[in-house]
Scaffold this motif. Sequence first.
Motif, short mmCIF file in Angstrom:
data_model
loop_
_atom_site.label_atom_id
_atom_site.label_comp_id
_atom_site.label_asym_id
_atom_site.label_seq_id
_atom_site.Cartn_x
_atom_site.Cartn_y
_atom_site.Cartn_z
N THR A 160 -7.49 2.71 -6.37
CA THR A 160 -7.01 4.05 -6.02
C THR A 160 -7.12 5.01 -7.20
O THR A 160 -7.51 6.18 -7.04
N VAL B 282 0.69 4.40 -2.66
CA VAL B 282 0.62 5.82 -2.30
C VAL B 282 1.77 6.59 -2.94
O VAL B 282 1.59 7.69 -3.48
N LEU C 262 -3.69 11.90 -0.55
CA LEU C 262 -3.72 10.43 -0.62
C LEU C 262 -2.99 9.91 0.62
O LEU C 262 -1.78 10.12 0.78
N CYS D 75 0.83 -1.21 0.00
CA CYS D 75 0.00 0.00 0.00
C CYS D 75 0.86 1.26 0.00
O CYS D 75 0.50 2.28 -0.60
N LEU E 84 -5.10 -2.84 -6.08
CA LEU E 84 -4.95 -1.63 -5.27
C LEU E 84 -4.79 -0.40 -6.15
O LEU E 84 -5.36 0.66 -5.86
N LEU F 275 -6.30 4.95 2.08
CA LEU F 275 -6.13 3.51 2.01
C LEU F 275 -6.07 3.01 3.45
O LEU F 275 -5.20 3.42 4.23
N VAL G 34 -10.31 1.23 0.22
CA VAL G 34 -10.00 2.51 -0.42
C VAL G 34 -11.24 3.37 -0.29
O VAL G 34 -12.31 3.02 -0.82
N ASP H 67 -12.99 7.30 -0.52
CA ASP H 67 -12.82 8.63 -1.09
C ASP H 67 -13.97 9.55 -0.69
O ASP H 67 -14.96 9.11 -0.09
N ILE I 267 -8.38 10.89 -0.11
CA ILE I 267 -8.52 9.46 -0.39
C ILE I 267 -7.67 8.72 0.63
O ILE I 267 -6.49 9.05 0.82
#
Length: 404
Positions: free
Chosen positions: A305, A265, A279, A261, A301, A319, A332, A334, A317
């Motif tokens: 994203t 990012v 993010l 993850c 992922l 994670l 995820v 948002d 956003i």
Amino acid sequence: EYSKKTMKNIKILIVDDEESVRDAYRSVFKQMNGRSLVEQELKSDADALFGVQSAGCDESVDRFQVVLHTAEEGEEGIKVVKESIKDGFPFSVAFIDMRMPGGMDGLETAHHILAIDSRIELVFVTAYSDYTLEEIGRFIGKSRFFILKKPFDVQEIMQMAETLALRWETERERELLEYEKEQFIRNMSHEVRQPIHIISNACNALLSHQPSSTQRDKFINYINQETQRLMRLLENLKDINQMDSSNDQQRFEKVNVDLLCRKVVELLSADAEKKGINLILQSEVETNCVLADTDKLMQVLVNLTVNAIKYTENGSIRLYLLEVDGSVEIAVEDTGCGITPEEQDKIFKRFYRCRSTSSLTRGYGLGLSISQEIVRRFGSEIKVSSSPGKGSRFSFKMQSIPCV
């Protein structure tokens, strides 16, 4: 959905005016379900009607899970078939008694049933020769049907039910494949035509005019963007082809989802920052390793994203990595435009794009369907919760394992 391997939830209709006969059918199909002992009275009725010991039935058909409906007259049978179509769970096979005093006979009943559901497999049950095969075929307008003469045995009923249910299932699968093929060709034609049209117009402008350097760069940029779109489409189609292939192999290994993850990012932060979006990775797990295909999990992922960035104009956003009952939940979330409840059931279908958001960004409607298929092969499923105007949350769980 039905499976040819398990044959679960096959619906069978019995139309017969005699209660003892209906009870005997119930006894037979209970045995097909592989259930425990039926009542002795029903077993005796079945033995008397069919002429064999019902306890000796072949266990190989126990894989059936029969949903049995019985009707004592034609009108009732017709009503039940209408309801099954409305419910979206139609009957596979109907066993219809030919002689039913006091109302319409089996032939007229079958005629009305076929007008409602032409796919149903028909078996006429009778001890008499009231009609010839030609007469039956002409009256009901169907050449595919069977006749069982009384008395008959349990094995005969079971084998016929299994064979006809398999044939019904095969026909449904064939029709579904044909429909999906037509939809695929239609969608592909639409998706390919648009970028080719843009590329063609840009090339014509470059060839037929003397554009300024600024205009030339703009047209070249159009060509590059649409070429990249076509390349992404081809990559998606390659992924679909691999997943549909029986040779598709997952390379399972220990994966640290926290590190994965963080890579996502790092990879996509610049895209989010261009839109003024934060993010963020929020990890709340101690054991953060799972068994998965690293590249495939990374693809999921990234897809989730990227979608969140596309459909979020402001806010953030996140994670999430959460620990839930021995599993790692990956989410995820948002603050984007959200998805209507009606469309949440459709977004994982191939080529489907939400009508409410399709004007906001361009795409092929393949990312979510590919991601869902990958996650299902990991033994999980992507869930979505969303409210229009308030954002969306896509999440799935995977069994956690020690990282050491």
